[in-house]
Scaffold this active site. Structure first.
Site, PDB file in Angstrom:
ATOM      1  N   LYS A  31       0.745  -0.884  -0.203  1.00  0.00           N
ATOM      2  CA  LYS A  31       0.396   0.284   0.186  1.00  0.00           C
ATOM      3  C   LYS A  31       0.996   1.286   0.243  1.00  0.00           C
ATOM      4  O   LYS A  31       0.222   2.181  -0.752  1.00  0.00           O
ATOM      5  CB  LYS A  31      -0.993   0.259   1.213  1.00  0.00           C
ATOM      6  CG  LYS A  31      -1.713  -1.292   1.258  1.00  0.00           C
ATOM      7  CD  LYS A  31      -3.624  -0.181   2.311  1.00  0.00           C
ATOM      8  CE  LYS A  31      -2.812  -0.001   3.320  1.00  0.00           C
ATOM      9  NZ  LYS A  31      -2.331  -1.584   4.219  1.00  0.00           N
ATOM     10  N   ARG A 106     -10.329   1.407   9.091  1.00  0.00           N
ATOM     11  CA  ARG A 106      -9.941   0.366   9.623  1.00  0.00           C
ATOM     12  C   ARG A 106     -11.365  -0.225   9.458  1.00  0.00           C
ATOM     13  O   ARG A 106     -11.268  -1.786   9.878  1.00  0.00           O
ATOM     14  CB  ARG A 106      -8.951   0.314   9.625  1.00  0.00           C
ATOM     15  CG  ARG A 106      -7.457  -0.222   9.522  1.00  0.00           C
ATOM     16  CD  ARG A 106      -6.895  -0.318  10.303  1.00  0.00           C
ATOM     17  NE  ARG A 106      -5.281  -1.151  10.280  1.00  0.00           N
ATOM     18  CZ  ARG A 106      -4.198  -0.138   9.802  1.00  0.00           C
ATOM     19  NH1 ARG A 106      -4.366   1.190   9.562  1.00  0.00           N
ATOM     20  NH2 ARG A 106      -2.559  -0.710  10.178  1.00  0.00           N
ATOM     21  N   ARG A 142      10.898  -6.303   4.942  1.00  0.00           N
ATOM     22  CA  ARG A 142       9.979  -4.514   5.236  1.00  0.00           C
ATOM     23  C   ARG A 142      10.850  -3.554   5.704  1.00  0.00           C
ATOM     24  O   ARG A 142      11.634  -3.875   7.110  1.00  0.00           O
ATOM     25  CB  ARG A 142       9.117  -4.320   5.262  1.00  0.00           C
ATOM     26  CG  ARG A 142       8.772  -2.924   5.158  1.00  0.00           C
ATOM     27  CD  ARG A 142       7.326  -2.789   4.892  1.00  0.00           C
ATOM     28  NE  ARG A 142       6.805  -3.249   6.586  1.00  0.00           N
ATOM     29  CZ  ARG A 142       5.009  -2.002   6.643  1.00  0.00           C
ATOM     30  NH1 ARG A 142       3.980  -2.541   5.401  1.00  0.00           N
ATOM     31  NH2 ARG A 142       4.936  -2.730   7.361  1.00  0.00           N
ATOM     32  N   ARG A 175      10.413  -1.443  11.898  1.00  0.00           N
ATOM     33  CA  ARG A 175       9.095  -1.074  12.470  1.00  0.00           C
ATOM     34  C   ARG A 175       9.289  -2.022  13.906  1.00  0.00           C
ATOM     35  O   ARG A 175       9.243  -3.225  13.027  1.00  0.00           O
ATOM     36  CB  ARG A 175       7.558  -0.736  11.487  1.00  0.00           C
ATOM     37  CG  ARG A 175       8.178   0.698  11.285  1.00  0.00           C
ATOM     38  CD  ARG A 175       7.164   0.590   9.862  1.00  0.00           C
ATOM     39  NE  ARG A 175       5.781  -0.088  10.773  1.00  0.00           N
ATOM     40  CZ  ARG A 175       4.078  -0.229   9.920  1.00  0.00           C
ATOM     41  NH1 ARG A 175       4.881   0.627   9.086  1.00  0.00           N
ATOM     42  NH2 ARG A 175       2.816  -0.129  10.904  1.00  0.00           N
ATOM     43  N   ARG A 186      -1.515  -8.261  13.869  1.00  0.00           N
ATOM     44  CA  ARG A 186      -1.635  -7.736  13.191  1.00  0.00           C
ATOM     45  C   ARG A 186      -2.952  -7.758  11.992  1.00  0.00           C
ATOM     46  O   ARG A 186      -3.541  -7.456  11.239  1.00  0.00           O
ATOM     47  CB  ARG A 186      -0.435  -6.323  12.443  1.00  0.00           C
ATOM     48  CG  ARG A 186      -0.263  -5.428  13.577  1.00  0.00           C
ATOM     49  CD  ARG A 186       0.916  -5.099  13.136  1.00  0.00           C
ATOM     50  NE  ARG A 186       1.088  -3.683  11.637  1.00  0.00           N
ATOM     51  CZ  ARG A 186       1.925  -3.453  11.077  1.00  0.00           C
ATOM     52  NH1 ARG A 186       3.301  -4.014  11.226  1.00  0.00           N
ATOM     53  NH2 ARG A 186       1.217  -2.633  10.113  1.00  0.00           N
TER      54      ARG A 186
HETATM   55  P1  AMP Z   1       0.281   0.988   9.397  1.00  0.00           P
HETATM   56  O1  AMP Z   1       0.956   1.473   8.941  1.00  0.00           O
HETATM   57  O2  AMP Z   1      -1.531   1.177   8.939  1.00  0.00           O
HETATM   58  O3  AMP Z   1       0.075  -0.584   9.670  1.00  0.00           O
HETATM   59  O4  AMP Z   1      -0.660   1.261  10.641  1.00  0.00           O
HETATM   60  C1  AMP Z   1       0.536   1.458  12.011  1.00  0.00           C
HETATM   61  C2  AMP Z   1      -0.109   1.140  13.327  1.00  0.00           C
HETATM   62  O5  AMP Z   1      -1.060   2.025  13.487  1.00  0.00           O
HETATM   63  C3  AMP Z   1      -2.077  -0.358  13.380  1.00  0.00           C
HETATM   64  O6  AMP Z   1      -1.132  -1.250  13.888  1.00  0.00           O
HETATM   65  C4  AMP Z   1      -2.215   0.578  14.142  1.00  0.00           C
HETATM   66  O7  AMP Z   1      -2.240   0.572  16.338  1.00  0.00           O
HETATM   67  C5  AMP Z   1      -2.400   1.848  13.993  1.00  0.00           C
HETATM   68  N1  AMP Z   1      -3.490   2.638  13.233  1.00  0.00           N
HETATM   69  C6  AMP Z   1      -2.999   3.031  11.786  1.00  0.00           C
HETATM   70  N2  AMP Z   1      -4.366   3.353  11.149  1.00  0.00           N
HETATM   71  C7  AMP Z   1      -5.400   3.416  12.240  1.00  0.00           C
HETATM   72  C8  AMP Z   1      -6.861   3.319  11.459  1.00  0.00           C
HETATM   73  N3  AMP Z   1      -7.264   3.782  10.850  1.00  0.00           N
HETATM   74  N4  AMP Z   1      -6.938   2.617  12.577  1.00  0.00           N
HETATM   75  C9  AMP Z   1      -6.969   2.415  14.239  1.00  0.00           C
HETATM   76  N5  AMP Z   1      -5.604   2.541  14.665  1.00  0.00           N
HETATM   77  C10 AMP Z   1      -4.638   2.895  12.923  1.00  0.00           C
END
Ligand code: AMP
Length: 241
Positions: A31, A106, A142, A175, A186
């Site tokens: 993404k 989400r 990654r 990360r 996740r």
């Molecule tokens: P990502 O980089 O999109 O995988 O997001 C990393 C982390 O940020 C996720 O595992 C959540 O803890 C938090 N997060 C990001 N976007 C959201 C969302 N739309 N709703 C809730 N938590 C989020």
């Protein structure tokens, strides 16, 4: 009221052909890479909620203190909090002609909130499909730039030195939440929420799914072609999507 006064009053103006592109897909589906390409192509900001939250956690702001542990554990922050963050970000001037949303919505609650935030005729929803084993394999390799947030794939999953960001030169790091155990958590969180979210969008004319296992260039071509079709300015893409 002038446009500027309206902005200060919190009223958004979208240009007539504003576009809000929602990119859905599991963590590690590519993404981030595709989001940057789409945002560049359409001249809209790339809004990654994960990046916003990680930045806040690193900078030790009040928001960061509230969300840091949640992100590190691979859980989700609350719908209300993330929706307030996205709403505020969409009010910024650079988002007047739209935005690329990466990581939001989400949940159904977030999707319902987003429907009320942006004009429906400019919304495009794109799903990247990638199966779980491939994601776990990808996530081991990654790395992310701490400064600008772009992701890179390194040849050796266990290398301590991951090199530098091709965009800003800062070090690339793994990360914290890309640790394999947290990745699995996740993915479980994603799997539980993805089906209802996809069901929420999938009968809309603005929805398309793309095979995320193709080489990144082909994924980009497929995404661009769906965007053009949905916006009504391009030929239909191949039928397999
Ligand atoms: P990502 O980089 O999109 O995988 O997001 C990393 C982390 O940020 C996720 O595992 C959540 O803890 C938090 N997060 C990001 N976007 C959201 C969302 N739309 N709703 C809730 N938590 C989020």
């Amino acid at each position: 009221m002038s446009e500027s006064d309206a902005w200060h009053a919190g009223i958004r103006y979208h240009t007539q052909d504003s576009v809000h592109i929602i990119l859905l897909g599991p963590p590690g589906s590519g993404k981030g890479t595709q989001a940057i390409r789409i945002a560049d192509r359409y001249g809209i900001p790339h809004i990654s909620t994960g990046h916003i939250l990680r930045e806040a956690a690193r900078s030790g702001t009040e928001l960061g203190r509230r969300v840091g542990a949640t992100i590190a554990a691979g859980s989700l922050v609350s719908d209300d909090l993330i929706t307030d963050i996205v709403r505020a970000r969409l009010h910024e001037r650079d988002a007047a002609s739209g935005a690329l949303l990466d990581g939001y919505p989400r949940t159904i609650a977030q999707a319902v909130a987003l429907d009320a935030m942006v004009p429906q005729d400019g919304v495009i929803v794109l799903l990247l499909r990638v199966h779980e084993e491939e994601i776990v394999r990808r996530m081991r390799r990654r790395r992310v730039c701490q400064s600008c947030g772009i992701t890179q794939t390194v040849p050796d999953a266990d290398a301590a030195e991951a090199g530098h960001c091709p965009r800003c030169g800062d070090p690339l790091v793994r990360r914290e939440d890309d640790d394999p155990d947290i990745v699995r958590r996740r993915l479980r969180t994603y799997a539980a929420l993805a089906d209802p979210l996809i069901a929420f969008y999938k009968d809309r004319r603005c929805y398309a799914a793309v095979d995320g296992l193709q080489p990144p260039e082909q994924v980009t071509t497929a995404l661009f072609s769906h965007i053009a079709r949905i916006r009504g300015d391009g030929a239909p893409p191949p039928a397999d999507d």
